[in-house]
Design a protein around this motif. Sequence first.
Motif, PDB file in Angstrom:
ATOM      1  N   ALA A  12       0.827  -1.211   0.000  1.00 38.56           N
ATOM      2  CA  ALA A  12       0.000   0.000   0.000  1.00 38.56           C
ATOM      3  C   ALA A  12       0.857   1.255   0.000  1.00 38.56           C
ATOM      4  O   ALA A  12       0.606   2.203  -0.756  1.00 38.56           O
ATOM      5  CB  ALA A  12      -0.936  -0.015   1.212  1.00 38.56           C
ATOM      6  N   TYR A  13       1.885   1.278   0.841  1.00 38.69           N
ATOM      7  CA  TYR A  13       2.803   2.427   0.841  1.00 38.69           C
ATOM      8  C   TYR A  13       3.512   2.544  -0.507  1.00 38.69           C
ATOM      9  O   TYR A  13       3.699   3.648  -1.041  1.00 38.69           O
ATOM     10  CB  TYR A  13       3.827   2.284   1.963  1.00 38.69           C
ATOM     11  N   GLY A  14       3.909   1.417  -1.065  1.00 40.56           N
ATOM     12  CA  GLY A  14       4.572   1.447  -2.363  1.00 40.56           C
ATOM     13  C   GLY A  14       3.663   1.963  -3.465  1.00 40.56           C
ATOM     14  O   GLY A  14       4.114   2.696  -4.358  1.00 40.56           O
ATOM     15  N   ALA A  15       2.383   1.607  -3.418  1.00 39.77           N
ATOM     16  CA  ALA A  15       1.432   2.072  -4.428  1.00 39.77           C
ATOM     17  C   ALA A  15       1.273   3.581  -4.363  1.00 39.77           C
ATOM     18  O   ALA A  15       1.256   4.270  -5.393  1.00 39.77           O
ATOM     19  CB  ALA A  15       0.086   1.379  -4.230  1.00 39.77           C
ATOM     20  N   ALA A  16       1.143   4.122  -3.153  1.00 39.10           N
ATOM     21  CA  ALA A  16       1.003   5.573  -2.999  1.00 39.10           C
ATOM     22  C   ALA A  16       2.243   6.296  -3.509  1.00 39.10           C
ATOM     23  O   ALA A  16       2.143   7.329  -4.190  1.00 39.10           O
ATOM     24  CB  ALA A  16       0.742   5.914  -1.534  1.00 39.10           C
ATOM     25  N   LEU A  17       3.410   5.757  -3.199  1.00 41.72           N
ATOM     26  CA  LEU A  17       4.655   6.376  -3.650  1.00 41.72           C
ATOM     27  C   LEU A  17       4.797   6.293  -5.166  1.00 41.72           C
ATOM     28  O   LEU A  17       5.231   7.254  -5.822  1.00 41.72           O
ATOM     29  CB  LEU A  17       5.840   5.691  -2.973  1.00 41.72           C
ATOM     30  N   ALA A  18       4.401   5.163  -5.743  1.00 40.14           N
ATOM     31  CA  ALA A  18       4.551   4.971  -7.185  1.00 40.14           C
ATOM     32  C   ALA A  18       3.670   5.921  -7.985  1.00 40.14           C
ATOM     33  O   ALA A  18       4.058   6.369  -9.072  1.00 40.14           O
ATOM     34  CB  ALA A  18       4.213   3.526  -7.553  1.00 40.14           C
ATOM     35  N   LEU A  19       2.475   6.246  -7.468  1.00 39.83           N
ATOM     36  CA  LEU A  19       1.560   7.105  -8.219  1.00 39.83           C
ATOM     37  C   LEU A  19       1.909   8.581  -8.107  1.00 39.83           C
ATOM     38  O   LEU A  19       1.402   9.396  -8.881  1.00 39.83           O
ATOM     39  CB  LEU A  19       0.119   6.868  -7.743  1.00 39.83           C
ATOM     40  N   SER A  20       2.778   8.942  -7.186  1.00 35.44           N
ATOM     41  CA  SER A  20       3.116  10.355  -6.981  1.00 35.44           C
ATOM     42  C   SER A  20       3.712  11.022  -8.227  1.00 35.44           C
ATOM     43  O   SER A  20       3.350  12.170  -8.541  1.00 35.44           O
ATOM     44  CB  SER A  20       4.071  10.496  -5.794  1.00 35.44           C
ATOM     45  N   PRO A  21       4.645  10.386  -8.975  1.00 29.63           N
ATOM     46  CA  PRO A  21       5.154  11.048 -10.187  1.00 29.63           C
ATOM     47  C   PRO A  21       4.056  11.376 -11.200  1.00 29.63           C
ATOM     48  O   PRO A  21       4.089  12.431 -11.838  1.00 29.63           O
ATOM     49  CB  PRO A  21       6.148  10.023 -10.758  1.00 29.63           C
ATOM     50  N   TYR A  22       3.094  10.477 -11.360  1.00 31.45           N
ATOM     51  CA  TYR A  22       1.991  10.738 -12.292  1.00 31.45           C
ATOM     52  C   TYR A  22       1.209  11.975 -11.865  1.00 31.45           C
ATOM     53  O   TYR A  22       0.867  12.822 -12.701  1.00 31.45           O
ATOM     54  CB  TYR A  22       1.078   9.518 -12.351  1.00 31.45           C
ATOM     55  N   LEU A  23       0.939  12.090 -10.564  1.00 29.59           N
ATOM     56  CA  LEU A  23       0.217  13.253 -10.056  1.00 29.59           C
ATOM     57  C   LEU A  23       0.986  14.531 -10.353  1.00 29.59           C
ATOM     58  O   LEU A  23       0.412  15.520 -10.835  1.00 29.59           O
ATOM     59  CB  LEU A  23      -0.012  13.097  -8.554  1.00 29.59           C
ATOM     60  N   LEU A  24       2.277  14.543 -10.097  1.00 23.02           N
ATOM     61  CA  LEU A  24       3.087  15.743 -10.337  1.00 23.02           C
ATOM     62  C   LEU A  24       3.144  16.099 -11.819  1.00 23.02           C
ATOM     63  O   LEU A  24       3.087  17.282 -12.191  1.00 23.02           O
ATOM     64  CB  LEU A  24       4.495  15.521  -9.789  1.00 23.02           C
ATOM     65  N   ILE A  25       3.241  15.082 -12.684  1.00 22.64           N
ATOM     66  CA  ILE A  25       3.273  15.340 -14.118  1.00 22.64           C
ATOM     67  C   ILE A  25       1.962  15.953 -14.583  1.00 22.64           C
ATOM     68  O   ILE A  25       1.932  16.929 -15.349  1.00 22.64           O
ATOM     69  CB  ILE A  25       3.578  14.038 -14.883  1.00 22.64           C
ATOM     70  N   LYS A  26       0.842  15.414 -14.132  1.00 23.49           N
ATOM     71  CA  LYS A  26      -0.459  15.931 -14.544  1.00 23.49           C
ATOM     72  C   LYS A  26      -0.681  17.363 -14.051  1.00 23.49           C
ATOM     73  O   LYS A  26      -1.242  18.203 -14.764  1.00 23.49           O
ATOM     74  CB  LYS A  26      -1.569  15.007 -14.045  1.00 23.49           C
ATOM     75  N   VAL A  27      -0.258  17.645 -12.818  1.00 19.21           N
ATOM     76  CA  VAL A  27      -0.366  19.013 -12.299  1.00 19.21           C
ATOM     77  C   VAL A  27       0.467  19.960 -13.151  1.00 19.21           C
ATOM     78  O   VAL A  27       0.030  21.076 -13.483  1.00 19.21           O
ATOM     79  CB  VAL A  27       0.080  19.058 -10.824  1.00 19.21           C
ATOM     80  N   SER A  28       1.662  19.517 -13.535  1.00 22.34           N
ATOM     81  CA  SER A  28       2.516  20.365 -14.368  1.00 22.34           C
ATOM     82  C   SER A  28       1.884  20.613 -15.733  1.00 22.34           C
ATOM     83  O   SER A  28       2.021  21.706 -16.298  1.00 22.34           O
ATOM     84  CB  SER A  28       3.903  19.740 -14.522  1.00 22.34           C
TER      85      SER A  28
END
Length: 307
Positions: A12-28
């Motif tokens: 679960a912690y790994g899943a949250a960490l893995a999705l973080s780059p996608y979130l940052l890219i979409k915000v950018s």
Amino acid sequence: MERWDRVGRNAAYGAALALSPYLLIKVSWVIGSLAGVLPIGDGFGLTEWVVLNTVTVGMAVIGIALALALVRPWGMRIPGRLVAFCSWVGSGFLVSVLPVGLFSALLDVGGDPQGGGGDDPAMPVWEGVLVEFSFVGMGLGLALAVPAYLRRRWPDAFIGRVGDGPRAAPPWAAVVGATVGLVWLYWAAGGTLGIAYPAERNTDGYVLAAGWGFWALAGSAAIWMVARARPARLPRWLPLTFGWVGTGSMFAWSGWKLPLVLYVAVADPADVPLPENPTVALVLHLCAVVAGAAMMRTLVRTPATTH
């Protein structure tokens, strides 16, 4: 803490960490397009582009929150139906994208991990790698974290055998779901009936269609087994797992594709041609959404899974 639960929590912690780059890219992408320093996807105006990517930002935030809810103590205090619904949609959405990510990484296909939604403005290679890492990491993480969470919260649902429950009439939704799955597998095998623009099809599309078809058939078969209580000696957790993922894949992916297909059918943007006939695609995705929801209702309303 037993080993399976420990693995689920780490996942679960790994899943949250893995999705973080996608979130940052979409915000950018949203900020960059509004500032005029990043390109807009082909076939979209500025407003459409910002709205589409804002939606995906919201989805990423929900995905990260979901992963944390599966492991943090406050997750057990959230209404069970809300967590179950988000887990169902999230796992169903991601299970079909895993093969695409793996094929893209191994064969350098460079596809769109969202299934050709048209929201990829020729991203740099490093962004593409991070996006695929996010989807693959989130999918693998949820695959381990969701069952561990469900087992902690509803342990009785995963014990016993299929034959322990009462028999019911075969659900109509399983027939509809199997039919939709066969159509997707037909397209994945290269069939052209219902395809308006065969030249627009690519490797990612074939892989996605194969994944959708497999999970639609697997989910339909699982729901049929649970309803008919056959085979009686089959461990109950097995059809529950396939039914959960299969119905979630149908509901999530077709729920995502349905508005996009409707937009293309109505607006008819010249730069975003659909391979499928728009009417056929609309009917197919609508059937998948309805059948997926109906089959999931059958799954959770069986006596052994009601708490």
